[in-house]
Design an enzyme around this catalytic site. Structure first.
Site, PDB file in Angstrom:
ATOM      1  N   ASP A  57      87.751 -34.899  35.276  1.00 31.26           N
ATOM      2  CA  ASP A  57      88.622 -34.730  36.352  1.00 31.26           C
ATOM      3  C   ASP A  57      88.744 -36.132  37.076  1.00 31.26           C
ATOM      4  OD1 ASP A  57      89.821 -33.732  38.750  1.00 31.26           O
ATOM      5  OD2 ASP A  57      89.039 -31.760  38.248  1.00 31.26           O
ATOM      6  N   HIS A  59      90.445 -34.520  44.196  1.00 30.01           N
ATOM      7  CA  HIS A  59      90.609 -33.527  43.260  1.00 30.01           C
ATOM      8  C   HIS A  59      89.303 -33.035  42.420  1.00 30.01           C
ATOM      9  CE1 HIS A  59      92.128 -31.015  39.758  1.00 30.01           C
ATOM     10  NE2 HIS A  59      93.115 -30.545  40.535  1.00 30.01           N
ATOM     11  N   SER A 108      93.961 -25.214  39.184  1.00 33.90           N
ATOM     12  CA  SER A 108      92.709 -26.235  39.399  1.00 33.90           C
ATOM     13  C   SER A 108      91.347 -25.598  40.164  1.00 33.90           C
ATOM     14  CB  SER A 108      93.019 -27.519  40.082  1.00 33.90           C
ATOM     15  OG  SER A 108      93.870 -28.096  39.243  1.00 33.90           O
TER      16      SER A 108
END
Length: 819
Positions: free
Chosen positions: A165, A239, A601
Site C-alpha cells: 500500500d 490510505h 480498499s
C-alpha cells in the site's frame, strides 16, 4: 561459439542505437524461480517444496540464497550481453515467485530483449491505483470471535499481515505498543525495518514488524517526488495507514476529531503484526514493477496474509488473459508459498463487468454498507425540513439563524471568476455580513475533481464567524458519491437536487433586492440539526453502490469466465480508521489523525484481518481452505432476515435498492464467527490452479508456461471443475456435471445435500447425503440442465446441511444457450 559471440556483438551495437523514449518493461526468463525450482541446474539443488505440504521454503538457507543469487547473475549477464553499459537500468531482479526482472529500456531495446534466447516474455509496465470502527461490533468479533482466541489482546497473535500500500504512519495510536503486552519476536518473519532518513530511527516497534518501500519504477518513470511521496515507508497518502488499522490496528482507540468522539476503533485482528511494503504513492498510484517487487519481498520475508487494496488502472499492454500477467502470476506463486491474499474487487460499480480482481487464487472482496448511517436535516423558516448529510453539531436549540448566500456577500463582484459560491476563499466574502449567520454555499464541479473540499467550507465559515454552513447540490453528475464529513461547526450538505431547489426558492422569496439585484435585507432563516450520532439500520448489510460487479471476465475482450467473482462481501462504506496527518489522499482529512472513507480498499483489510483470526485458530490450513471457510459460512440475508439488497441507480440517477445477486456479493457477506468452524472446506492448491488455466479456452499453453514456468500436464476437463466454493457456467448447453470435493475439518458428521435454482436451469446433486470422518474428503456432483434460454444468468445455490449444525452453502450461476 564464435558465431554466438559475434551475434551478441551485433545485438550490443543495436542496443546502442536507442531511438524511442525509454520505458519500464518486465521480462520473464526461462528457468524456475525459487518457489518452484525442482533441480536440474548444475551445482544447485532443488528449492521447491511440495505444493500440498505444510512446509515453507527456508529463504535463509544456503540452497535458496545461492540459487537466488544464480538467477540474479543470469539476469545481469543477459542484459550485459545485449546492451551497452549505460543504455539500460535494471530496477529489480525477481527471483522467488517469478524468474525475471524489471528494466528501463527503449522500445527498440525491448524488442531485442524479446527476441533473445531464454526470454519468455517482455511486457511494458503499467500503472495500478488504490481501490479506495464500528465494524468489529457489526461483525460480532468482540463477543463471538475474539474470546475463542483469548480475547482482543490475543486476537491474531503472531500472525503477520503484509500491506502492499502507501506505507504507514508509525506514530499513530492504532499502531502504538505503549499500552499493550510486550510483543515477542516472530522467528518465521525475516523482513527488515528501514531507517527514517530524517529521524535516523527505524519504523518498527514490535507491532509493526517490517517496513520497506519500493519506488524504483516510479522514480525511473519521473513520477516520484521525494518531498511529498517520502523516500521511505512513511505514509504520504493516508490510505496505507487506514487499511493497516482496519485489519490489525489496536483495540479501543478513541476516534477524536474537532473535539468530538466518534466511538472507538479496532482492527479485526488487533494483536496481529503489521509488515509494510510501500509501493503506492500519493498522486499517481503505483507501477506494477514496484508492486511485484513488494509482493516478492513480502513472501520472501514470511508474511501469512497479504492485503492488496490495489488494482490495475487499465488492462496490461500485451496480456490477453486476465489471469496471466506478472501481477497475477506473482500472486499465484505467493499462494503456492502458503500466503492468503485479500484483494479489493474495484470501485467501478454498480455496472457489470467492472471487477479488477479476477483470479481464483485470490480472495476478491466487494464492499458492503453496514448498519450505521449518518444523517442530518436543515429546518427552514417556512417549516420545511430538508434531509442532508452533516457529521456536525446542531445550531443552538429553539433558535433560528439568518441565511446568507456566498454570492450575496462578495466584497467585490469582480471576483466571481474565482467561483466564490463554493466558499473555498474566505478573503472574497464580507465578514460583517456573514458573522453570526448561516453561510449558504454551492456544490461546484471543483468538489468533484477534488480542488474544493467540505473541510475548507467549514474553515471558511468558521474564519468569518458564521454560526454554520449549508452546501447545496444544484446539479449532480451521474455517479457522484456523497459522504458525510466530520466538521467542527454546524454544517450540512443537501445532496438531493430537488431539496436544494426548495432551499433556493425559499431563500429567493424571502430575500428582497433592489433593481440592481443587490440584497436589501436577509430575511430567510433556518437551523441545522445534530448529525453526530449514527442511526443503526436493520436493512444492513447492503452492497455499496461503488462496489465492482461481476460477471468475471477471462480476457480483455470481456468474455465471461467460468469463475464467480467477487468472492465475498465485507464492510467498505464509511469506515473510520487511522490516517496519516501528512496524507492528502482525501482533501477533507488533511492534517487529521482519523478518516471516514469508503471503497473496496476498506473491505479487503476486513477480510485480511478476519483471515488472520482463522489462520491463528487453524495454522496449517491452506489459503484455499481459509478462503473456503470465509465463503461457505457467509450470509445472503440482512439483519432483518431479508435477502441482501444492492445499491443501484434508478432511471434518474437517484439511488435505489434492488435484490442482490452473486455478481454483487459473491458468496455473501462475511460471518467471522461461523468462519472459524465451517465444518467442511473446499481445498485447492497450485496444481489445481494450473489445471484451471490449462482448461480455460483461449489460453495458450505456451503463455501459461511463460508465466508459471509449468507445463500443462494436468487439466480439469472444464474450468468450472476447479474446486472452488462457488460454481459458474458462462455457456451452458444441454447438460453439464460439475464435480466438487469437500474435506471435513470437524468431528464426524452426516451432510444432506440439496440445491435450488431459477426455473430456466434444472439442478440435481449426487449423492443426496454423505458421512465424513474427521479429515476425510468426499466428492459430490452438481448437474445443471438448460430448460429454457432466457438470455440472462440464472442464480441458485447448493446447501450441505450437517447433522451437527454446520451449514455449507455455495452459490451457483449459469447462462443457458441452445448450442
Amino acid at each position: 561459439m564464435r558465431n554466438m559471440e559475434s551475434s551478441c556483438i551485433i545485438v550490443m551495437l543495436l542496443g546502442i542505437l536507442v531511438l524511442g523514449e525509454a520505458e519500464i518493461y518486465i521480462a520473464r526468463i526461462e528457468g524456475e524461480p525459487v518457489i518452484s525450482y525442482e533441480g536440474g541446474v548444475n551445482d544447485f539443488q532443488a528449492t521447491a517444496v511440495e505444493s500440498d505440504s505444510d512446509e515453507k521454503i527456508d529463504v535463509t538457507s544456503e540452497l535458496v540464497t545461492s540459487y537466488a543469487h544464480h538467477l540474479e547473475k543470469k539476469h545481469d549477464m543477459l542484459l550485459g550481453l545485449l546492451f551497452e553499459h549505460g543504455t539500460y537500468k535494471k530496477l529489480y531482479s525477481y527471483r522467488h515467485l517469478i524468474n525475471g526482472f524489471a528494466v528501463h529500456i527503449s522500445p527498440e531495446q525491448a524488442e531485442i530483449l524479446r527476441q533473445a534466447p531464454g526470454v519468455r516474455s517482455v511486457e511494458r509496465d503499467w500503472k495500478v491505483r488504490r481501490l479506495t470502527t464500528h465494524t468489529p461490533q457489526f461483525l460480532g468479533l468482540p463477543t463471538g470471535v475474539w474470546p475463542s482466541g483469548g480475547g482482543f489482546d490475543r486476537a491474531g497473535e503472531d500472525i503477520v499481515i503484509g500491506f502492499v500500500d502507501s506505507g504507514i504512519y508509525p506514530h499513530h495510536p492504532s499502531f502504538s505498543t505503549h499500552n499493550s503486552e510486550p510483543y515477542g519476536p516472530v522467528p518465521k518473519y525475516r523482513g527488515k525495518c528501514e531507517i527514517d532518513p530524517n529521524t535516523k530511527k527505524d519504523y518498527c516497534n514490535g507491532k509493526i514488524i517490517g517496513a520497506q518501500h519500493f519506488a524504483e519504477a516510479a522514480k525511473m518513470a519521473g513520477a516520484f517526488n521525494a518531498e511529498i511521496d517520502f523516500d521511505s515507508p512513511l505514509d504520504g497518502d493516508g490510505h496505507g495507514s487506514h487499511t493497516a488499522a482496519i485489519a490489525a490496528g489496536n483495540n479501543g482507540i478513541p476516534v477524536r476529531m474537532h473535539g468530538f468522539e466518534f466511538g472507538r476503533a479496532s482492527g479485526m485482528a488487533p494483536r496481529a503484526r503489521i509488515a509494510v511494503y510501500k509501493s503506492l504513492y500519493r498522486l499517481f498510484g503505483g507501477f506494477v514493477a514496484d508492486v511485484v517487487a513488494a509482493i516478492d519481498q513480502a513472501v520472501h520475508d514470511g508474511v501469512d496474509i497479504l492485503n492488496l487494496s490495489v488494482g490495475p488502472n487499465s488492462p496490461p499492454a500485451t496480456t490477453k488473459t486476465t489471469f496471466l500477467n506478472p501481477f497475477d502470476a506473482t500472486l499465484l506463486s505467493a499462494v503456492k508459498a502458503g500466503v492468503f491474499i485479500a484483494q479489493a474487487a474495484g470501485n467501478g460499480g454498480p455496472f457489470p463487468k467492472t471487477l479488477l480482481s479476477y483470479s481464483p487464487w485470490i480472495a476478491s472482496v466487494g464492499a458492503a454498507v453496514d448498519d450505521r448511517r449518518y444523517k442530518n436535516h436543515l429546518t427552514l423558516g417556512n417549516g420545511k425540513i430538508l434531509a442532508g448529510l452533516g457529521l456536525s453539531p446542531a445550531t443552538d436549540a429553539n433558535r433560528t439563524f439568518t441565511l446568507v448566500a456566498a454570492n450575496d456577500v462578495l466584497l467585490d463582484s469582480s471576483v466571481s471568476r474565482y467561483s466564490p459560491s463554493d466558499c473555498q476563499k474566505p478573503e472574497v466574502l464580507n465578514k460583517n455580513l456573514v458573522e453570526g449567520n448561516i453561510l449558504l454555499c454551492g456544490y461546484s464541479f471543483n468538489f468533484v475533481i477534488g480542488t474544493a473540499s467540505i473541510k475548507k467550507v467549514s474553515q471558511t465559515a468558521k474564519s468569518l464567524g458564521a454560526i454554520g454552513f449549508v452546501l447545496a447540490v444544484e446539479n449532480a453528475s451521474p455517479g457522484t458519491k456523497f459522504d458525510p464529513v466530520p466538521v467542527s461547526i454546524p454544517g450540512i450538505l443537501i445532496t438531493d437536487v430537488s431539496k436544494s431547489m426548495e432551499l433556493i426558492d425559499y431563500y429567493n422569496i424571502s430575500t428582497p433586492r433592489d433593481w440592481t439585484g443587490r440584497v436589501k435585507s436577509f430575511k430567510a432563516v433556518g437551523s441545522i440539526g445534530d448529525g453526530l450520532k449514527p442511526i443503526l439500520h436493520k436493512s444492513a448489510p447492503q452492497v455499496a453502490l461503488f462496489s465492482a460487479r461481476g460477471p468475471n471476465i477471462k480476457d480483455y475482450s470481456f468474455r465471461d469466465a467460468d469463475l464467480l467473482k467477487p468472492d465475498i462481501l465485507a464492510p467498505g462504506s464509511l469506515i473510520w480508521a487511522s490516517w496519516a496527518p501528512n496524507g492528502t489522499d482525501e482533501a477533507n482529512y488533511v492534517g487529521e489523525g482519523f478518516a471516514l472513507i469508503s471503497g473496496t480498499s476498506m473491505a479487503a483489510p476486513h477480510i485480511a484481518g478476519i483471515a488472520a483470526l482463522v489462520k491463528q485458530k487453524h495454522p496449517h490450513w491452506s489459503p484455499a481452505a481459509i478462503k473456503s471457510a470465509l465463503m461457505t459460512t457467509s450470509t445472503t440475508l440482512d439483519r432483518a432476515e431479508r435477502p441482501l439488497q444492492a445499491q443501484q441507480y434508478s432511471g434518474s440517477d437517484t439511488l435505489a435498492l434492488v435484490p442482490a445477486t452473486p455478481f454483487d456479493y459473491g458468496s455473501g457477506h462475511v460471518n467471522p464467527r461461523a468462519a472459524l468452524d465451517p465444518g467442511l472446506v473446499f481445498d485447492a492448491g497450485y496444481e489445481d490452479y494450473l489445471g484451471f488455466l490449462c482448461t480455460t479456452p483461449g489460453i495458450d499453453a505456451h503463455e501459461i508456461k511463460s508465466h508459471t514456468s509449468s507445463p500443462c500436464n494436468y487439466t480439469l476437463g472444464h474450468p468450472s471443475n476447479l474446486n472452488t466454493p462457488s460454481i459458474a457456467l458462462s455457456h451452458l448447453v444441454g447438460t453439464r456435471t460439475v464435480i466438487r470435493t469437500v474435506t471435513n475439518v470437524a468431528l464426524e458428521e452426516t451432510y444432506v445435500i440439496t440445491a435450488r435454482m431459477a426455473p430456466a436451469v434444472a439442478i440435481e446433486t449426487s449423492p443426496p447425503a454423505m458421512t465424513l470422518r474427521p479429515g476425510a474428503s468426499r466428492k459430490f456432483s452438481v448437474t445443471l440442465t438448460v430448460r429454457s434460454v432466457t438470455g440472462s444468468y440464472s442464480f441458485g445455490e447448493v446447501l450441505l446441511k450437517g447433522s451437527r449444525g454446520h451449514k455449507v452453502r455455495i452459490p451457483v450461476v449459469a447462462m443457458g444457450y441452445n448450442r
